[in-house]
Design an enzyme around this catalytic site. Structure first.
Site, PDB file in Angstrom:
ATOM      1  N   HIS A 123       0.837  -1.211   0.000  1.00 18.66           N
ATOM      2  CA  HIS A 123       0.000   0.000   0.000  1.00 18.66           C
ATOM      3  C   HIS A 123       0.866   1.252   0.000  1.00 18.66           C
ATOM      4  CE1 HIS A 123      -3.309  -2.799   1.188  1.00 18.66           C
ATOM      5  NE2 HIS A 123      -3.936  -2.016   0.337  1.00 18.66           N
ATOM      6  N   HIS A 128       1.138   1.481  -5.707  1.00 26.82           N
ATOM      7  CA  HIS A 128      -0.219   0.926  -5.782  1.00 26.82           C
ATOM      8  C   HIS A 128      -1.209   2.024  -6.197  1.00 26.82           C
ATOM      9  CE1 HIS A 128      -3.962  -1.051  -4.808  1.00 26.82           C
ATOM     10  NE2 HIS A 128      -4.220  -0.189  -3.824  1.00 26.82           N
ATOM     11  N   HIS A 158      -6.886   7.101  -2.898  1.00 23.86           N
ATOM     12  CA  HIS A 158      -7.768   6.106  -2.281  1.00 23.86           C
ATOM     13  C   HIS A 158      -7.150   5.309  -1.120  1.00 23.86           C
ATOM     14  CE1 HIS A 158      -5.745   2.905  -4.501  1.00 23.86           C
ATOM     15  NE2 HIS A 158      -6.373   2.061  -3.687  1.00 23.86           N
ATOM     16  N   ASP A 159      -5.809   5.249  -1.050  1.00 19.83           N
ATOM     17  CA  ASP A 159      -5.164   4.567   0.095  1.00 19.83           C
ATOM     18  C   ASP A 159      -4.165   5.496   0.782  1.00 19.83           C
ATOM     19  OD1 ASP A 159      -6.337   2.026   0.326  1.00 19.83           O
ATOM     20  OD2 ASP A 159      -5.134   1.190  -1.300  1.00 19.83           O
ATOM     21  N   ASP A 165      -9.042  -1.337  -7.933  1.00 17.79           N
ATOM     22  CA  ASP A 165      -8.285  -1.527  -6.700  1.00 17.79           C
ATOM     23  C   ASP A 165      -7.881  -2.995  -6.506  1.00 17.79           C
ATOM     24  OD1 ASP A 165      -7.166  -0.652  -4.360  1.00 17.79           O
ATOM     25  OD2 ASP A 165      -9.043  -0.628  -3.211  1.00 17.79           O
TER      26      ASP A 165
END
Ligand code: CMP
Ligand code: MG
Ligand code: ZN
Length: 639
Positions: free
Chosen positions: A339, A343, A379-380, A487
């Site tokens: 992560h 990514h 998103h992360d 994802d």
């Protein structure tokens, strides 16, 4: 890992996004229009049949396009007689959701009398185009038939120059403006239209057309068949009109990109890798190397520029650069094997594939595209390298803050918006209040939907929606499902990429397992480095999570995008694929529109490899067990 944005930037100023990205306007035109169709329909020599001044609210024109005549009845939003040119434009309204009309309707009456191409304006030859001057000072009055020919020729020429990347923004603007004025002028009166209305009638409602192209289009369209049944062979021709109009979106977006050239500099190696940005199995690891550990900054920048977001939402380039650099740093905060910024770049690129290669971008408004790309990028953000389950079980501060619900996802969003509040990173500073609210809601919805605990519900909801006779898919739900699928898409990429991602993820899971052991917590699934069946877990992940997700996502895309595509190719980045004969172009009267699904073959290949691996692993385990259970060999006896 990642170098600080500034240092990297200063050390690598060679080549610019537009000048050196290698992803030229030409390519963009090709990708977005799937080219010749785009050029053909957009520049298909519209000819006025007759023209009279408008007498009421509705105005009409007859266009000849692709050998067909179309009577178009327009109800301009500003009303008849409203100044159409050079007038200051109102701020753009919030983007329509679910195709809600916002800009007045256009009605198209298609007539089949001018069936043969030779009867309409012939396609100009290369020689004719070569002789054309783009001077706009001595053009005929816009309400004359001669003007139509001139405008059509110019559009052809502009398309060709755009493809070659040889046109200045000013020339493009002036000529498009002229063409827009010509189109606006070709109206006939209501009485005459009614006399002509013995044919099929179609209504077009506005959908995802950006405000900038309104002058050029006169209004925004979506298609809706109104009266009599059309002959099946004529249907694509009508669609080509809608697509011609839609193609304006791309011209507009390309134009915006051309104008935003005073941008961040890209190292040559990055430029080289970005040439393959549109591929399904894009090598994001190669980008990482080329970008000296900062893939997200370049990829994020390139995407936002390509879709015209920098120009459209007036994002100051330096602010965007700071934003992306800070986001990238946040991804590197915990040194996670999986992560991390890579990514994020991978997911953003996959989202780009979905937007541009399936044609999804045609269905979304600019703001929705902007929100989708930013959601993918963040998103992360500041992922801790541990799962929600770990946060909850270990009672982390973040779990306390978010009451054990979507702990990480809430943090990614909250931290990203907090960063945006920083003046130096405020990429949303020029959005209107309404745009900001809509953007924020979309990003929140999308990132929250990446919480895996929502996975089955999300799929179930979409599946049941798609079983309805006339499903209405919410834009936010659609974009959320796309982001969620992207994802978890690495098992659907080429084996070398997927394998690398899997190993990184397992490293991360095992590190969490180590922490769990230290804390005396039970191991989370896949986190015990001594007891995890890697190949089996991947087969399960592919069969039960990824394949069904990609399947529903594809069904959804085909459902929402089918009506936007036609065999005319215009405005679509790919051909519809015939259901019964792969590779054959779909004829919409006989086959359902299909998107390309490069993931299907990858999933199948990867599953096969994992199955072979699982068999070997099982053999090795059996052997080890046998050895462990077999009595020890007798110690050699001393003579
Ligand atoms: P995240 O990227 O936050 O959201 C999607 C999740 O899917 C991801 O975290 C992982 O937890 C999970 N995931 C992705 N790839 C795999 C995989 N190959 N095996 C198991 N879980 C995965
Ligand atoms: Mg996540
Ligand atoms: Zn993720």
């Amino acid at each position: 890992m990642m170098r600080r944005g500034k240092a990297l930037l200063e050390g690598s100023r060679q080549g610019s996004v537009d000048g050196g990205s290698g992803v030229s306007d030409k390519e963009l035109v090709h990708k977005c229009h799937s080219d010749p169709g785009g050029g053909r329909a957009l520049g298909a020599a519209p000819r006025t049949v007759r023209h009279r001044s408008a007498s009421g609210a509705a105005r009409k024109c007859v266009l000849t396009l692709d050998g067909y005549s179309y009577v178009i009845v327009a109800s301009p939003p500003g009303g008849a007689g409203a100044p159409r040119e050079e007038a200051p434009r109102p701020p753009p309204p919030p983007a329509p959701r679910n195709g809600t009309p916002k800009q007045g309707g256009l009605t198209i009456v298609r007539r089949s009398s001018s069936r043969h191409k030779s009867e309409s304006c012939p396609t100009p030859t290369d020689e004719q185009l070569d002789q054309l001057s783009l001077d706009t000072d001595h053009l005929p009055a816009v309400d004359t038939p001669d003007a139509c020919d001139k405008a059509a020729l110019r559009l052809r020429y502009l398309l060709r120059q755009l493809n070659r990347g040889e046109i200045s923004a000013e020339t493009l603007q002036k000529n498009l403006q002229y063409a827009a004025r010509v189109l606006e002028a070709v109206y006939i009166d209501e009485t005459k239209r009614l006399a002509d209305e013995d044919d099929e009638l179609s209504e077009v409602q506005p959908d995802a057309v950006p405000p900038e192209v309104r002058e050029w289009l006169a209004s925004t369209f979506t298609r809706q068949l109104a009266t009599a049944k059309r002959k099946s062979d004529e249907k694509p021709k009508f669609r080509s009109v809608a697509h011609a109009i839609r193609a304006g979106i791309f011209v507009d977006r390309i134009y915006r990109r051309v104008t935003s050239t005073a941008l961040m500099q890209f190292p040559q190696d990055v430029v080289r890798v970005l040439k393959t940005l549109d591929e399904w199995s894009f090598d994001v690891f190669a980008l990482f190397e080329a970008a000296a550990g900062a893939p997200l900054k370049y990829l994020g920048y390139e995407l936002l520029n390509r879709y015209g977001m920098i120009h459209k939402f007036k994002v100051p380039p330096t602010i965007l650069e700071s934003f992306l650099s800070r986001i990238e740093e946040g991804y590197c905060k915990f040194n996670n094997p999986y992560h991390n910024n890579l990514h994020a770049a991978d997911v953003a690129q996959t989202v780009h594939y979905m937007l541009c290669q399936t044609g999804l971008m045609n269905w979304l408004s600019d703001l929705e595209i902007f929100a989708t790309l930013v959601a993918a990028v963040i998103h992360d953000f500041e992922h801790t390298g541990t799962t929600n389950n770990f946060h909850v079980m270990s009672g982390s501060d973040t779990a306390l803050l978010y009451n054990d619900r979507a702990v990480l996802e809430n943090h990614h969003i909250s931290a990203a918006f907090r960063l945006i509040k920083d003046e130096e990173c405020n990429i949303l500073q020029n959005l209107s209040r309404d745009e900001f609210r809509e953007f924020r809601t979309l990003v929140i919805d999308m990132v929250l939907a990446t919480d895996m605990s929502f996975h089955f519900q999300q799929l179930k909801n979409m599946r049941s929606l798609l079983t309805l006779a006339e499903p209405t898919v919410d834009k936010s739900k659609a974009a959320s499902l796309v982001l969620h699928c992207c994802d978890i898409s690495h098992p659907a990429k080429r084996w070398d990429l997927h394998h690398r991602w899997t190993m990184s993820l397992l490293d991360e899971f095992f590190l969490q397992g180590d922490k769990e052991r230290e804390l005396g917590l039970p191991f989370s699934p896949l986190c015990d480095r001594n007891n995890t069946l890697v190949a089996e877990s991947q087969i399960g992940f592919i069969e039960f999570i990824v394949e069904p997700s990609m399947g529903v996502c594809a069904d959804m895309l085909e459902c929402i995008l089918g009506p936007l595509h036609s065999s005319s190719k215009t405005g679509a980045s790919q051909e519809p694929i015939s259901e019964d004969a792969p590779g054959k172009i779909a004829n919409e009267t006989s086959t359902k529109f299909k998107i390309r699904k490069p993931w299907v073959a990858c999933l199948s290949d990867n599953k096969k490899i994992w199955k072979e691996q699982a068999a070997k692993d099982a053999e090795a385990r059996a052997k080890a067990e046998e050895e462990a259970n077999s009595p020890p060999a007798p110690a050699p006896t001393e003579e």
